[in-house]
Design a protein around this motif. Structure first.
Motif, PDB file in Angstrom:
ATOM      1  N   ARG A  14       0.850  -1.189   0.000  1.00  0.00           N
ATOM      2  CA  ARG A  14       0.000   0.000   0.000  1.00  0.00           C
ATOM      3  C   ARG A  14       0.886   1.239   0.000  1.00  0.00           C
ATOM      4  O   ARG A  14       1.424   1.646   1.034  1.00  0.00           O
ATOM      5  CB  ARG A  14      -0.916   0.014   1.224  1.00  0.00           C
ATOM      6  N   THR A  23      -2.478   7.004   3.237  1.00  0.00           N
ATOM      7  CA  THR A  23      -2.069   5.605   3.071  1.00  0.00           C
ATOM      8  C   THR A  23      -3.326   4.767   2.908  1.00  0.00           C
ATOM      9  O   THR A  23      -4.093   4.597   3.860  1.00  0.00           O
ATOM     10  CB  THR A  23      -1.264   5.116   4.280  1.00  0.00           C
ATOM     11  N   PRO A  24      -3.591   4.234   1.710  1.00  0.00           N
ATOM     12  CA  PRO A  24      -4.835   3.483   1.495  1.00  0.00           C
ATOM     13  C   PRO A  24      -4.897   2.243   2.384  1.00  0.00           C
ATOM     14  O   PRO A  24      -3.895   1.538   2.552  1.00  0.00           O
ATOM     15  CB  PRO A  24      -4.766   3.103   0.010  1.00  0.00           C
ATOM     16  N   ALA A  56      -6.216  -1.680   3.444  1.00  0.00           N
ATOM     17  CA  ALA A  56      -6.098  -2.921   2.672  1.00  0.00           C
ATOM     18  C   ALA A  56      -7.296  -3.161   1.780  1.00  0.00           C
ATOM     19  O   ALA A  56      -7.174  -3.865   0.765  1.00  0.00           O
ATOM     20  CB  ALA A  56      -5.903  -4.098   3.632  1.00  0.00           C
ATOM     21  N   PHE A  77      -8.476  -0.745  -3.145  1.00  0.00           N
ATOM     22  CA  PHE A  77      -7.573  -0.979  -4.265  1.00  0.00           C
ATOM     23  C   PHE A  77      -7.686   0.110  -5.328  1.00  0.00           C
ATOM     24  O   PHE A  77      -6.963   0.066  -6.328  1.00  0.00           O
ATOM     25  CB  PHE A  77      -7.879  -2.337  -4.908  1.00  0.00           C
ATOM     26  N   THR A 125      -4.872   5.063  -6.038  1.00  0.00           N
ATOM     27  CA  THR A 125      -3.494   4.932  -6.537  1.00  0.00           C
ATOM     28  C   THR A 125      -2.898   6.250  -6.999  1.00  0.00           C
ATOM     29  O   THR A 125      -1.676   6.401  -6.976  1.00  0.00           O
ATOM     30  CB  THR A 125      -3.443   3.927  -7.699  1.00  0.00           C
TER      31      THR A 125
END
Length: 647
Positions: free
Chosen positions: A284, A328-329, A331, A334, A337
């Motif tokens: 990540r 911070t993405p 889990a 997705f 980005t």
């Protein structure tokens, strides 16, 4: 009246009469007993919102949008009562990043699914199958975690998570038998393939009423390893739909604990120890958002505090430093980005209804078309005036058409065709017109006149990538037409005749007018070798016209021969601009040069006694010849010496 659930329009179940619970109150409202006043919301999600493909995911979004507190689920671990484990090996880290599983013994697969679970599954559009299958589907809809339950006694040895091998076959739960290769992920035992990784289980290890021991599996499959595999085998599943977009890899153990608890509560059984293999987790990477750029993209002022508040409500860890917010993405996200992804999240939480209505400030400059070119709409109107109807077809065609009709041995292949018969890019429009002709003939059409104005695709190494071009591919515009059947429509003025080469040639000349086209004998792979011509303008070849080749007429099963033409659109659209010339200063003078007999008859009329010689066109030498001097003297005309001066 005794009815089934299907007859009452409550579900699709018509296996028997609808039975109520034994504790249902007599005389109570059936709507309250069956909970018919419940509301079902149908949500249509964009592909980037895979984290909302569950009830918990939707609740998480609602909490962020409304500020309501989110109830965090708790997964109490189930204490193992035996130490049985199934050997599992992950041979493909690029296929599976984490694989978790547990053995449960002495399960009663004949147990009935609780009514509350059946109702909730029905609300999600899922019918009840068996208790074990319902539990697996219930957890998937509840937390977005697809899982699979194997019949442990049908597994030979251990499991191997790997890529398929050419020639391996697998019979799926839907009864379809597929052949896998090295691009398809599978779960196999020591003897054969048992499951299609991340998509569907196999029929060989499916649970049944005789199953006693099961193996519960939950894994993280890389999205790139699952994408496109379902479409390749012409089916789709809820599990594949989720794994293609990304499923949280950090909660496989917790979700198996939840499944285990439901299995023991409903079907009984004895749980074994948890087996969790973490091979490779997705990294990540932090994503930065510039507040100034966010305000520019959104179109309204946005502060740093607003951005931090939006990320806090979404549960995204974020820090700010001098106008730059770093996120911070988690889990389960997705889709985060790039910077634009964070900007979308900010404006989504602020609310699209808060965006101001601001008129555009950019200057609007009219783009005048050049006078030396006709528009595409003018070309369409010309062809429609000639009796043709426009068709619009795909640019993807069958590879056989390119080789047979265009003589193109190396067509441009599609990497991901939408159908097997649409695997290449077309280099001619003729195949599409023939397909339209065949479609109309199959529906009893007797006269077909169609045209298409579209783009074709040719290989050309000199073409470079720009805003409108792709390197190595030339994309000129073409216009093509097809005529079939009688030359005229329904009429009784003359005998009906079929359309021929000269009818099509006349249409081409009308389309190119006022340019003068030259027709030269030509050979084309799609056309009759003796009834085909190349169309040239000023010595440059711009198209082709002719009859369809008898070989293709027989192959397409056409009763009569169609006529076709194809032209470069640039040649059709070009037109000459009239050049201005000044008005002449002098009056025009016309000179007649007739033959000798006509001259004699004109001389007689001109030199009659009652006539007077005219200044324009009068020949003094002929008028004053010796043969006519007697008549002139009789009329009182003066004697001529050498020439009679014209008055």
């Amino acid at each position: 009246m005794l009815c089934s659930a299907r007859e009452l329009k409550l579900s699709d179940d018509h296996g028997g009469l609808l039975e109520l619970d034994a504790n249902a109150p007599i005389g109570g409202s059936i709507r309250e007993v069956l909970n018919l006043d419940d509301h079902v919301f149908t949500l249509k999600l964009t592909p980037n919102l895979a984290h909302a493909l569950s009830v918990y995911g939707v609740a998480r979004e609602l909490s962020a949008l409304t500020g309501a507190p989110l109830k965090q689920p708790e997964f109490a671990p189930v204490a193992p009562t035996h130490d049985a484990k199934l050997p599992v090996k992950v041979s493909a880290p690029d296929l599976c990043g984490r694989f978790s599983g547990r053995v449960i013994r002495n399960v009663d697969t004949r147990a009935k699914t609780p009514h509350w679970m059946v109702e909730r599954l029905a609300g999600c559009g899922q019918r009840s199958v068996t208790a074990l299958v319902d539990i697996s589907n219930y957890v998937m809809f509840e937390f977005g975690r697809p899982s699979h339950i194997f019949d442990l006694d049908k597994i030979h040895g251990g499991l191997d998570v790997r890529w398929g091998r050419p020639g391996e076959q697998l019979k799926l739960l839907n009864g379809t038998t597929i052949t896998v290769d090295e691009k398809v992920g599978v779960i196999a035992d020591d003897r054969e393939v048992e499951s299609l990784a991340g998509i569907m289980g196999g029929d060989a290890t499916a649970v049944s009423d005789d199953t006693r021991n099961v193996y519960v599996e939950a894994a993280f499959w890389w999205p790139e390893a699952v994408q496109g595999r379902s479409r390749r085998f012409n089916f789709s599943t809820d599990a594949g739909h989720r794994f293609e977009r990304g499923v949280d890899p950090s909660l496989t153990v917790e979700h198996i604990e939840h499944i285990t608890r439901l299995v023991i509560d409903i079907c009984g059984g004895e749980a074994g120890p948890m087996d969790d293999q973490v091979v490779k987790q997705p990294e990540r990477k932090p994503v930065q958002l510039r507040v100034a750029r966010a305000a520019k993209v959104i179109g309204m002022p946005v502060s740093e505090a607003q951005c931090l508040d939006a990320f806090r409500r979404l549960g995204l860890p974020a820090t700010a430093d001098n106008g730059v917010v770093t996120v911070t993405p988690p889990a389960y996200r997705f889709d985060l980005t790039i910077e634009e992804d964070l900007i979308e999240e900010v404006v989504r939480i602020i609310g699209y209804n808060q965006l101001p209505t601001t008129p555009p400030l950019a200057p609007i400059t009219a783009k005048l078309p050049p006078e030396s070119r006709r528009s595409r709409f003018a070309v369409r109107r010309l062809l429609a005036g000639l009796g043709y109807q426009e068709t619009i077809n795909f640019s993807f065609v069958e590879e056989r058409w390119e080789k047979e009709l265009a003589g193109n041995a190396d067509p441009i292949q599609l990497l991901n065709p939408i159908a097997s018969q649409m695997s290449v890019m077309r280099s001619t429009l003729l195949g599409s017109l023939l397909q339209a002709l065949k479609f109309n003939l199959d529906r009893k059409a007797e006269r077909v006149r169609v045209f298409e104005l579209g783009r074709v695709f040719l290989r050309d190494a000199s073409v470079q990538t720009t805003d409108t071009t792709v390197r190595g591919v030339r994309q000129p515009m073409k216009v093509a037409a097809l005529a079939y059947g009688p030359a005229d429509g329904l009429q009784w003025g003359r005998k009906a005749t079929g359309v021929d080469f000269y009818d099509m040639k006349g249409d081409v000349q009308s389309l190119l007018a006022p340019l003068q086209a030259e027709f030269v004998p030509f050979a084309h792979p799609a056309m009759h070798p003796g009834r085909c011509a190349s169309i040239r303008i000023d010595g440059r070849e711009v198209g082709v016209v002719g009859e369809l080749h008898p070989r293709w007429r027989q192959q397409w099963e056409l009763p009569h021969t169609p006529l076709l033409f194809e032209l470069d659109l640039d040649a059709v659209a070009a037109r000459r601009i009239p050049a201005f010339e000044p008005v002449p200063k002098f009056q025009p003078a016309e000179r007649d040069r007739p033959s000798s007999s006509a001259m004699r008859s004109r001389t007689t009329r001109c030199c009659a006694p009652s006539a007077r010689p005219r200044r324009a066109g009068c020949c003094a030498t002929r008028c004053c010849s010796t043969s006519t001097s007697r008549s002139r003297r009789a009329a009182g005309w003066p004697r001529a010496r050498k020439a009679w001066p014209c008055a």
